[in-house]
Design an enzyme around this catalytic site. Structure first.
Site, PDB file in Angstrom:
ATOM      1  N   ARG A   1       0.847  -1.180   0.000  1.00 25.99           N
ATOM      2  CA  ARG A   1       0.000   0.000   0.000  1.00 25.99           C
ATOM      3  C   ARG A   1       0.884   1.233   0.000  1.00 25.99           C
ATOM      4  NH1 ARG A   1      -4.969   0.594   0.430  1.00 25.99           N
ATOM      5  NH2 ARG A   1      -4.661   2.689   1.300  1.00 25.99           N
TER       6      ARG A   1
ATOM      7  N   HIS B   1      13.318  -2.482  -0.588  1.00 22.61           N
ATOM      8  CA  HIS B   1      12.877  -2.366  -1.978  1.00 22.61           C
ATOM      9  C   HIS B   1      13.788  -3.225  -2.857  1.00 22.61           C
ATOM     10  CE1 HIS B   1      10.994  -0.512  -5.464  1.00 22.61           C
ATOM     11  NE2 HIS B   1      12.197  -0.370  -5.993  1.00 22.61           N
TER      12      HIS B   1
END
Length: 216
Positions: free
Chosen positions: A91, A109
């Site tokens: 999200r 990431h």
């Protein structure tokens, strides 16, 4: 004893790696809760089996991102965490939410930021013809994938790599890098200071890890 809350949306393999490391090593921390935005997240069962409290705050119950993030923040704050860990939490968080946890919320990431922000990082790395790829742990700020970088893990991009093979090699390094950074944080070896990363000069890392903060 520092408290950690982990946010997931799926299998939570990085969450699993953190749980394993915390149980195998003597961290001054506990995982207070694992919270998901969907009850279908397989990682919830993993956390429950490890004796960790779980909650679901479903997006479908709220009319706006703001109202959802307010409720999510209330759920997190019940555990009074010192650190919030995003582990595949799919999200985009509001700026107000991120600022509430400034300096104590981190993400991993699957690229060497600032390259390949967003999705489909492995496919894009292959298409771009880069020779090196990897993963980045960073503090979360309102701008997506742009927070101060704490550490990165590097893997080569091989001539015959597919998206799947490259993703698997990066994920293996994620499972090594993320628990290590979380432990550094709870031990006070990593901190957020006026928008920059401060690192303890006693930190030691494998050769494939890159530390990008300022040593103190």
């Amino acid at each position: 004893m520092k408290k950690i809350v982990i946010l997931i949306s799926g299998r939570g393999s990085n969450m699993e790696a953190i749980i394993r490391s915390l149980k195998a090593e003597d961290w001054p921390a506990e995982i207070a809760a694992v919270i998901s935005n969907t009850e279908k997240a397989a990682g919830l069962a993993t956390a429950e089996n490890a004796g960790i409290a779980t909650e679901v705050v479903s997006r479908g119950e709220f009319s706006s991102r703001q109202s959802y993030d307010t409720m999510l923040s209330e759920a997190i704050d019940r555990y009074a965490p010192d650190l919030v860990v995003l582990a595949g939490f799919m999200r985009i968080l509001t700026a107000e939410f991120v600022r509430h946890y400034e300096g104590r919320i981190i993400n991993i990431h699957p690229s060497l930021l600032p390259a390949f922000t967003g999705l489909h990082t492995h496919e894009r790395a292959i298409e771009a013809g880069v020779r090196l790829h990897g993963a980045t742990v960073h503090f979360v700020t309102p701008e997506l994938d742009a927070g101060p970088i704490i550490a990165q893990a590097v893997v080569p991009v091989l001539p015959d790599d597919t998206e799947a093979s490259l993703a698997a090699r990066v994920l293996e390094q994620e499972h090594r890098l993320y628990p290590r950074v979380v432990r550094w944080f709870v031990e006070g070896k990593v901190r957020f200071d006026a928008g920059r990363v401060r690192l303890d000069d006693a930190i030691n890392t494998p050769a494939e890890f890159i530390l990008t903060g300022d040593f103190s």
